[in-house]
Design a protein around this motif. Structure first.
Motif, PDB file in Angstrom:
ATOM      1  N   MET A 197       0.845  -1.196   0.000  1.00 36.58           N
ATOM      2  CA  MET A 197       0.000   0.000   0.000  1.00 36.58           C
ATOM      3  C   MET A 197       0.880   1.245   0.000  1.00 36.58           C
ATOM      4  O   MET A 197       1.909   1.287   0.665  1.00 36.58           O
ATOM      5  CB  MET A 197      -0.851  -0.034   1.268  1.00 36.58           C
ATOM      6  CG  MET A 197      -1.946   0.979   1.312  1.00 36.58           C
ATOM      7  SD  MET A 197      -2.971   0.626   2.768  1.00 36.58           S
ATOM      8  CE  MET A 197      -3.851   2.161   2.873  1.00 36.58           C
ATOM      9  N   CYS A 198       0.479   2.258  -0.743  1.00 42.91           N
ATOM     10  CA  CYS A 198       1.202   3.531  -0.744  1.00 42.91           C
ATOM     11  C   CYS A 198       1.059   4.170   0.638  1.00 42.91           C
ATOM     12  O   CYS A 198      -0.036   4.223   1.185  1.00 42.91           O
ATOM     13  CB  CYS A 198       0.639   4.460  -1.818  1.00 42.91           C
ATOM     14  SG  CYS A 198       1.414   6.096  -1.795  1.00 42.91           S
ATOM     15  N   GLU A 199       2.178   4.660   1.194  1.00 39.93           N
ATOM     16  CA  GLU A 199       2.131   5.184   2.559  1.00 39.93           C
ATOM     17  C   GLU A 199       1.754   6.659   2.621  1.00 39.93           C
ATOM     18  O   GLU A 199       1.622   7.218   3.709  1.00 39.93           O
ATOM     19  CB  GLU A 199       3.467   4.908   3.263  1.00 39.93           C
ATOM     20  CG  GLU A 199       3.607   3.416   3.563  1.00 39.93           C
ATOM     21  CD  GLU A 199       4.808   3.062   4.419  1.00 39.93           C
ATOM     22  OE1 GLU A 199       5.605   3.976   4.726  1.00 39.93           O
ATOM     23  OE2 GLU A 199       4.945   1.872   4.744  1.00 39.93           O
ATOM     24  N   ASN A 200       1.581   7.290   1.473  1.00 40.24           N
ATOM     25  CA  ASN A 200       1.086   8.659   1.447  1.00 40.24           C
ATOM     26  C   ASN A 200      -0.385   8.640   1.874  1.00 40.24           C
ATOM     27  O   ASN A 200      -1.226   8.058   1.187  1.00 40.24           O
ATOM     28  CB  ASN A 200       1.238   9.205   0.020  1.00 40.24           C
ATOM     29  CG  ASN A 200       0.620  10.589  -0.146  1.00 40.24           C
ATOM     30  OD1 ASN A 200      -0.034  11.104   0.752  1.00 40.24           O
ATOM     31  ND2 ASN A 200       0.833  11.176  -1.306  1.00 40.24           N
ATOM     32  N   PRO A 201      -0.714   9.257   3.046  1.00 41.32           N
ATOM     33  CA  PRO A 201      -2.079   9.125   3.578  1.00 41.32           C
ATOM     34  C   PRO A 201      -3.161   9.671   2.649  1.00 41.32           C
ATOM     35  O   PRO A 201      -4.297   9.225   2.702  1.00 41.32           O
ATOM     36  CB  PRO A 201      -2.029   9.922   4.888  1.00 41.32           C
ATOM     37  CG  PRO A 201      -0.754  10.689   4.886  1.00 41.32           C
ATOM     38  CD  PRO A 201       0.174  10.050   3.904  1.00 41.32           C
ATOM     39  N   GLY A 204      -2.684   6.216  -0.680  1.00 34.44           N
ATOM     40  CA  GLY A 204      -3.068   4.927  -0.108  1.00 34.44           C
ATOM     41  C   GLY A 204      -3.510   3.874  -1.097  1.00 34.44           C
ATOM     42  O   GLY A 204      -4.262   2.955  -0.748  1.00 34.44           O
ATOM     43  N   ILE A 205      -3.071   3.979  -2.352  1.00 32.80           N
ATOM     44  CA  ILE A 205      -3.458   2.947  -3.318  1.00 32.80           C
ATOM     45  C   ILE A 205      -2.818   1.607  -2.938  1.00 32.80           C
ATOM     46  O   ILE A 205      -1.803   1.570  -2.235  1.00 32.80           O
ATOM     47  CB  ILE A 205      -3.042   3.300  -4.761  1.00 32.80           C
ATOM     48  CG1 ILE A 205      -1.516   3.433  -4.872  1.00 32.80           C
ATOM     49  CG2 ILE A 205      -3.770   4.508  -5.282  1.00 32.80           C
ATOM     50  CD1 ILE A 205      -0.982   3.026  -6.211  1.00 32.80           C
ATOM     51  N   LYS A 206      -3.436   0.542  -3.393  1.00 28.76           N
ATOM     52  CA  LYS A 206      -2.900  -0.796  -3.144  1.00 28.76           C
ATOM     53  C   LYS A 206      -2.473  -1.432  -4.456  1.00 28.76           C
ATOM     54  O   LYS A 206      -3.104  -1.186  -5.497  1.00 28.76           O
ATOM     55  CB  LYS A 206      -3.949  -1.672  -2.466  1.00 28.76           C
ATOM     56  CG  LYS A 206      -4.180  -1.298  -1.009  1.00 28.76           C
ATOM     57  CD  LYS A 206      -5.126  -2.277  -0.346  1.00 28.76           C
ATOM     58  CE  LYS A 206      -5.105  -2.070   1.171  1.00 28.76           C
ATOM     59  NZ  LYS A 206      -6.039  -2.993   1.847  1.00 28.76           N
ATOM     60  N   ARG A 223       8.496   4.642  -7.562  1.00 29.02           N
ATOM     61  CA  ARG A 223       7.562   5.678  -7.099  1.00 29.02           C
ATOM     62  C   ARG A 223       6.125   5.222  -7.345  1.00 29.02           C
ATOM     63  O   ARG A 223       5.845   4.503  -8.293  1.00 29.02           O
ATOM     64  CB  ARG A 223       7.829   6.991  -7.839  1.00 29.02           C
ATOM     65  CG  ARG A 223       9.192   7.538  -7.495  1.00 29.02           C
ATOM     66  CD  ARG A 223       9.410   8.995  -7.846  1.00 29.02           C
ATOM     67  NE  ARG A 223      10.617   9.428  -7.154  1.00 29.02           N
ATOM     68  CZ  ARG A 223      10.618  10.016  -5.944  1.00 29.02           C
ATOM     69  NH1 ARG A 223       9.473  10.266  -5.334  1.00 29.02           N
ATOM     70  NH2 ARG A 223      11.751  10.345  -5.359  1.00 29.02           N
ATOM     71  N   CYS A 224       5.248   5.658  -6.462  1.00 31.16           N
ATOM     72  CA  CYS A 224       3.838   5.298  -6.553  1.00 31.16           C
ATOM     73  C   CYS A 224       3.280   5.749  -7.907  1.00 31.16           C
ATOM     74  O   CYS A 224       3.456   6.905  -8.290  1.00 31.16           O
ATOM     75  CB  CYS A 224       3.072   5.960  -5.415  1.00 31.16           C
ATOM     76  SG  CYS A 224       1.290   5.788  -5.579  1.00 31.16           S
ATOM     77  N   PRO A 225       2.617   4.853  -8.636  1.00 32.24           N
ATOM     78  CA  PRO A 225       2.090   5.227  -9.956  1.00 32.24           C
ATOM     79  C   PRO A 225       0.959   6.258  -9.867  1.00 32.24           C
ATOM     80  O   PRO A 225       0.616   6.888 -10.871  1.00 32.24           O
ATOM     81  CB  PRO A 225       1.586   3.903 -10.535  1.00 32.24           C
ATOM     82  CG  PRO A 225       1.432   2.979  -9.386  1.00 32.24           C
ATOM     83  CD  PRO A 225       2.386   3.433  -8.313  1.00 32.24           C
TER      84      PRO A 225
HETATM   85 ZN   LIG Z   1       0.616   6.994  -3.736  1.00 27.13          ZN
END
Ligand SMILES: [Zn+2]
Ligand SMILES: [Zn+2]
Length: 272
Positions: A197-201, A204-206, A223-225
């Motif tokens: 899970m993305c830790e950016n509150p 939070g995408i999985k 990096r988170c897509p």
């Molecule tokens: Zn993210």
């Protein structure tokens, strides 16, 4: 009008009825075997068309052979899915009410968890507070074993997860029942239970663990897509099926080459 099934199609369907779910390599081998046994035309790249013929016949019975990905190894599986009953009531011929309640509670625990698993200890605690009828420790263990044998649950080191078959058959039900809790994978858009899970509150995408491996393969700065934040989790290696060369080739072709959570896991037993 749906095309009538040839003997090769019938044999394929019978095997699917017995097994419920088979992996992609087995499906391809079975396709070949069924065609060769019955002298039907065989083309290795026509498995989907072969299954379409069967599915056309199954449609009036609300059944379908469907493709799905395992959350554990990322491999493709084919399952015979009952479209008419997509919730746990379809298991009621095989399980008593309190056993089904235990399964529902296990699903709750799994969906609530961060990693898509429930420990046997937590499940045993639930068994003590069932409304239908309590289950003793040994009875609970017996039910859990049956759920694993019937391919509804997977078990690994005392932790239980929903099997590929279960997610494929009950996806609609899971989405409906756990609307707010359950997320879909940002990459493949299927229900994501065993995932990172993305830790950016605010994000939070999985992403499924095998989808993480494929998506971040070869990237030095993951990096988170969705939000571009640094992806702080361990990136697992892309899983290669040890059983079949053709599986690997096909996975590469479909760009669905798969993985376990870490390299250590590749040495553990795979389950569907
Ligand atoms: Zn993210
Ligand atoms: Zn995914």
């Amino acid at each position: 009008m749906a095309r009538p099934l040839g003997e090769s199609h019938k044999r394929f369907l019978q095997t699917m009825m017995v097994n419920g779910i088979i992996d992609g390599a087995k499906a391809r081998a079975l396709h070949r075997h069924c065609c060769e046994t019955h002298g039907a035309h065989y083309a290795h790249d026509k498995l989907d068309e072969f299954i379409d013929v069967i599915n056309a016949q199954l449609q009036p019975m609300f059944m379908q052979i469907r493709k799905g990905m395992s959350e554990e190894d990322g491999l493709q599986y084919h399952a015979l899915v009952n479209m008419a009953e997509t919730d746990v009531t379809r298991m009621s011929t095989d399980y008593a009410d309190n056993e089904l309640e235990l399964f529902r509670k296990t699903m709750d625990l799994i969906v609530d968890s961060d990693n898509g698993t429930a420990s046997s200890t937590d499940i045993l605690n639930c068994a003590d507070s069932l409304q239908t009828k309590k289950l003793k420790k040994r009875e609970t263990e017996h039910v859990l074993n049956r759920l694993v044998l019937d391919k509804w649950l997977n078990e690994k080191n005392g932790d239980y997860s929903l099997s590929t078959r279960c997610i494929m058959e009950m996806e609609q039900y899971i989405r409906m029942l756990y609307q707010d809790q359950v997320k879909v994978c940002h990459i493949c858009h299927n229900v994501a239970l065993q995932c990172q899970m993305c830790e950016n509150p605010t994000c939070g995408i999985k992403i499924h663990t095998p989808c993480v491996a494929r998506y971040f393969k070869g990237r030095t700065d993951p990096r988170c897509p969705a939000c571009e934040d640094f992806w702080p989790h361990e990136i697992p290696d892309v899983y290669r099926s040890p059983s079949s060369q053709s599986d690997t080739q096909s996975a590469a072709k479909e760009n669905t080459a798969p993985t376990p959570r870490s390299t250590a896991q590749t040495r553990r037993t795979r389950r569907s």
